[in-house]
Write a protein that holds these residues in place. Structure first.
Motif, PDB file in Angstrom:
ATOM      1  N   THR A  11       0.838  -1.187   0.000  1.00 38.46           N
ATOM      2  CA  THR A  11       0.000   0.000   0.000  1.00 38.46           C
ATOM      3  C   THR A  11       0.875   1.240   0.000  1.00 38.46           C
ATOM      4  OG1 THR A  11      -0.098   0.102   2.394  1.00 38.46           O
ATOM      5  CG2 THR A  11      -1.772  -1.230   1.289  1.00 38.46           C
ATOM      6  N   ALA A  12       0.340   2.366  -0.398  1.00 40.90           N
ATOM      7  CA  ALA A  12       1.097   3.625  -0.473  1.00 40.90           C
ATOM      8  C   ALA A  12       1.515   4.098   0.898  1.00 40.90           C
ATOM      9  CB  ALA A  12       0.249   4.695  -1.167  1.00 40.90           C
ATOM     10  N   ASP A  13       0.807   3.679   1.956  1.00 43.04           N
ATOM     11  CA  ASP A  13       1.137   4.111   3.313  1.00 43.04           C
ATOM     12  C   ASP A  13       2.257   3.284   3.933  1.00 43.04           C
ATOM     13  OD1 ASP A  13      -0.730   6.069   3.234  1.00 43.04           O
ATOM     14  OD2 ASP A  13      -2.311   4.883   4.244  1.00 43.04           O
ATOM     15  N   ALA A  14       2.625   2.157   3.299  1.00 46.10           N
ATOM     16  CA  ALA A  14       3.571   1.233   3.921  1.00 46.10           C
ATOM     17  C   ALA A  14       4.959   1.841   4.060  1.00 46.10           C
ATOM     18  CB  ALA A  14       3.631  -0.064   3.115  1.00 46.10           C
ATOM     19  N   ARG A  18       7.114   2.533   7.464  1.00 44.86           N
ATOM     20  CA  ARG A  18       8.376   1.869   7.729  1.00 44.86           C
ATOM     21  C   ARG A  18       9.464   2.892   8.065  1.00 44.86           C
ATOM     22  NH1 ARG A  18      10.291  -1.749   2.986  1.00 44.86           N
ATOM     23  NH2 ARG A  18       8.425  -2.884   3.641  1.00 44.86           N
ATOM     24  N   SER A  19       9.465   4.014   7.365  1.00 43.94           N
ATOM     25  CA  SER A  19      10.457   5.061   7.627  1.00 43.94           C
ATOM     26  C   SER A  19      10.295   5.613   9.034  1.00 43.94           C
ATOM     27  CB  SER A  19      10.314   6.191   6.602  1.00 43.94           C
ATOM     28  OG  SER A  19      10.586   5.718   5.305  1.00 43.94           O
ATOM     29  N   LEU A  21       9.058   4.013  11.557  1.00 43.10           N
ATOM     30  CA  LEU A  21       9.490   2.985  12.491  1.00 43.10           C
ATOM     31  C   LEU A  21      11.020   2.981  12.627  1.00 43.10           C
ATOM     32  CD1 LEU A  21       8.771   0.603  14.312  1.00 43.10           C
ATOM     33  CD2 LEU A  21       8.895  -0.883  12.289  1.00 43.10           C
ATOM     34  N   ILE A  22      11.710   3.097  11.500  1.00 37.40           N
ATOM     35  CA  ILE A  22      13.183   3.127  11.525  1.00 37.40           C
ATOM     36  C   ILE A  22      13.674   4.355  12.282  1.00 37.40           C
ATOM     37  CG2 ILE A  22      15.242   3.386  10.095  1.00 37.40           C
ATOM     38  CD1 ILE A  22      13.810   1.696   7.962  1.00 37.40           C
ATOM     39  N   PHE A  23      13.037   5.502  12.020  1.00 34.63           N
ATOM     40  CA  PHE A  23      13.450   6.734  12.685  1.00 34.63           C
ATOM     41  C   PHE A  23      13.193   6.652  14.188  1.00 34.63           C
ATOM     42  CE2 PHE A  23      12.956  11.410  13.507  1.00 34.63           C
ATOM     43  CZ  PHE A  23      14.277  11.725  13.241  1.00 34.63           C
ATOM     44  N   ALA A  24      12.058   6.078  14.568  1.00 38.46           N
ATOM     45  CA  ALA A  24      11.748   5.919  15.989  1.00 38.46           C
ATOM     46  C   ALA A  24      12.769   5.003  16.663  1.00 38.46           C
ATOM     47  CB  ALA A  24      10.341   5.355  16.164  1.00 38.46           C
ATOM     48  N   GLY A  25      13.164   3.931  15.949  1.00 33.75           N
ATOM     49  CA  GLY A  25      14.178   3.029  16.494  1.00 33.75           C
ATOM     50  C   GLY A  25      15.515   3.728  16.682  1.00 33.75           C
ATOM     51  N   ALA A  26      15.880   4.578  15.709  1.00 35.67           N
ATOM     52  CA  ALA A  26      17.135   5.327  15.819  1.00 35.67           C
ATOM     53  C   ALA A  26      17.095   6.285  17.005  1.00 35.67           C
ATOM     54  CB  ALA A  26      17.391   6.097  14.528  1.00 35.67           C
ATOM     55  N   MET A  27      15.962   6.944  17.213  1.00 39.37           N
ATOM     56  CA  MET A  27      15.822   7.855  18.346  1.00 39.37           C
ATOM     57  C   MET A  27      15.909   7.101  19.674  1.00 39.37           C
ATOM     58  SD  MET A  27      15.553  10.905  17.108  1.00 39.37           S
ATOM     59  CE  MET A  27      14.813  11.915  18.387  1.00 39.37           C
ATOM     60  N   LEU A  28      15.336   5.905  19.714  1.00 34.99           N
ATOM     61  CA  LEU A  28      15.408   5.098  20.926  1.00 34.99           C
ATOM     62  C   LEU A  28      16.844   4.647  21.196  1.00 34.99           C
ATOM     63  CD1 LEU A  28      13.823   3.812  23.228  1.00 34.99           C
ATOM     64  CD2 LEU A  28      13.429   1.816  21.759  1.00 34.99           C
ATOM     65  N   ILE A 243       6.861   9.735  17.422  1.00 27.86           N
ATOM     66  CA  ILE A 243       6.840   9.141  16.083  1.00 27.86           C
ATOM     67  C   ILE A 243       6.019   7.855  16.079  1.00 27.86           C
ATOM     68  CG2 ILE A 243       8.291   8.051  14.330  1.00 27.86           C
ATOM     69  CD1 ILE A 243      10.512  10.026  15.204  1.00 27.86           C
ATOM     70  N   GLN A 244       6.221   7.037  17.090  1.00 30.24           N
ATOM     71  CA  GLN A 244       5.490   5.771  17.172  1.00 30.24           C
ATOM     72  C   GLN A 244       3.994   6.014  17.364  1.00 30.24           C
ATOM     73  OE1 GLN A 244       6.694   3.080  16.371  1.00 30.24           O
ATOM     74  NE2 GLN A 244       5.394   1.446  17.187  1.00 30.24           N
ATOM     75  N   ARG A 245       3.665   7.006  18.157  1.00 29.67           N
ATOM     76  CA  ARG A 245       2.246   7.323  18.391  1.00 29.67           C
ATOM     77  C   ARG A 245       1.586   7.773  17.088  1.00 29.67           C
ATOM     78  NH1 ARG A 245      -0.046  11.665  22.831  1.00 29.67           N
ATOM     79  NH2 ARG A 245      -2.285  11.251  22.471  1.00 29.67           N
ATOM     80  N   LYS A 246       2.312   8.566  16.295  1.00 31.17           N
ATOM     81  CA  LYS A 246       1.768   9.047  15.030  1.00 31.17           C
ATOM     82  C   LYS A 246       1.599   7.880  14.066  1.00 31.17           C
ATOM     83  CE  LYS A 246       2.569  12.383  11.323  1.00 31.17           C
ATOM     84  NZ  LYS A 246       3.476  13.424  10.803  1.00 31.17           N
TER      85      LYS A 246
END
Length: 249
Positions: A11-14, A18-19, A21-28, A243-246
Motif C-alpha cells: 500500500t502507499a502508506d507502507a 516503515r520510515s 518505524l526506523i526513525f523511531a528506532g534510531a531515536m530510541l 513518532i510511534q504514536r503518530k
C-alpha cells in the motif's frame, strides 16, 4: 483508501510507516546511548570527588619522608601527587633551572634546584617563584642557602615536553614545563627522583624565591555533562514516542 504500489504490491502508506518505524528506532537507540554517557559522567563525578577528598587529606597531613629510590618506579599522579613530604640535603645552586611561570605575583620563573640527599640521590626542588627582574641568582644572593637544609613541600609529577604550543628547548635554556628527566639530562644529573617537590612557604633569606604557591585545582564539570546527556536522552525518547504514536494513529 490506500492504493497498492504497482511494482511491490504494498500500500502507499507502507513506506512512510516503515520510515517512521526506523526513525523511531534510531531515536530510541540514541536515548539509550545518552543514558549510558550520562551514567558514565556520574561515575566520573564520584571518582573526581573522591580524588579531591584524597588530595585535601594529603596536603594537610603530617609530612612523611620523601620516597627513596626503591619506591620511585611506583610513583604516579593518582596515588602520590600533592603528598606532603620532607627531605634534607645540600643545594647545588649552580645547576638551578628557571622555568617560565605566571602566578598571582605576575610573570616570572620557577626556580628548580637540585638537592643532593643523604643517600647520594638527587631530587629537584621547586624552591618557588622569582620575578623577571630577579632571575639572575646574583640579584637574590641571600636566598642561595649554603649548607644542609630541610625542605618540606608537596610531591609533583614531572611535566614532560613543554607547555601548550611551546616545547622545552634545553639547548637554549628555555623551559616552559618542569620536565624532570629533561632537566636532569641537560644538567648532567644522575640518580634523580622521577618527581619534584614544590617547597612550602617557609621564609627564605631575602624573600626570594617565594615558595608555597602551588595551585591545586581540579576541573569538575561532570555533573553538568551528566545532566546534559540525560536531557538529551529524555528528548530522544520523547521523539521516539511521538513518532510511534503518530504511526499508530
Amino acid at each position: 483508501m490506500a492504493l497498492d504500489h504497482p511494482l511491490t504490491g504494498q500500500t502507499a502508506d507502507a513506506e512512510p510507516a516503515r520510515s517512521r518505524l526506523i526513525f523511531a528506532g534510531a531515536m530510541l537507540f540514541l536515548a539509550l546511548t545518552f543514558i549510558g554517557l550520562g551514567t558514565w559522567q556520574v561515575q566520573r563525578l564520584f571518582w573526581k570527588l573522591d580524588l579531591i577528598a584524597r588530595v585535601d587529606a594529603r596536603v594537610t597531613a603530617t609530612p612523611a619522608p620523601a620516597p627513596s629510590s626503591p619506591a620511585w618506579p611506583a610513583i604516579n599522579a593518582e596515588n602520590d601527587e600533592y603528598r606532603r613530604v620532607t627531605t634534607t640535603g645540600f643545594f647545588h645552586h649552580g645547576e638551578e633551572t628557571l622555568v617560565q611561570a605566571v602566578t598571582d605575583l605576575g610573570p616570572g620563573f620557577w626556580v628548580l634546584t637540585p638537592l643532593e640527599q643523604k643517600d647520594g640521590t638527587t631530587v629537584l626542588i621547586n624552591r618557588g617563584f622569582v620575578p623577571v627582574d630577579r632571575r639572575d641568582p646574583a640579584a637574590r644572593a641571600d636566598g642561595e642557602i649554603q649548607g644542609p637544609v630541610k625542605i618540606t613541600g608537596l610531591i609533583r609529577i614531572s611535566e614532560p615536553g613543554g607547555a601548550f604550543l611551546r616545547s622545552n628547548d634545553p639547548a637554549s635554556g628555555r623551559w616552559y614545563s618542569r620536565d624532570v628527566a629533561a632537566i636532569a639530562a641537560a644538567r648532567g644529573l644522575e640518580k634523580v627522583a622521577p618527581y619534584f617537590i614544590d617547597a612550602d612557604a617557609t621564609p627564605i633569606p631575602g624573600g626570594l624565591p617565594v615558595g608555597g604557591l602551588t595551585v591545586i585545582r581540579f576541573r569538575n564539570s561532570h555533573l553538568v555533562y551528566a545532566v546534559t546527556w540525560y536531557l538529551l536522552a529524555v528528548m530522544s525518547a520523547g521523539g521516539a514516542y511521538a513518532i510511534q504514536r503518530k504511526r499508530l494513529a
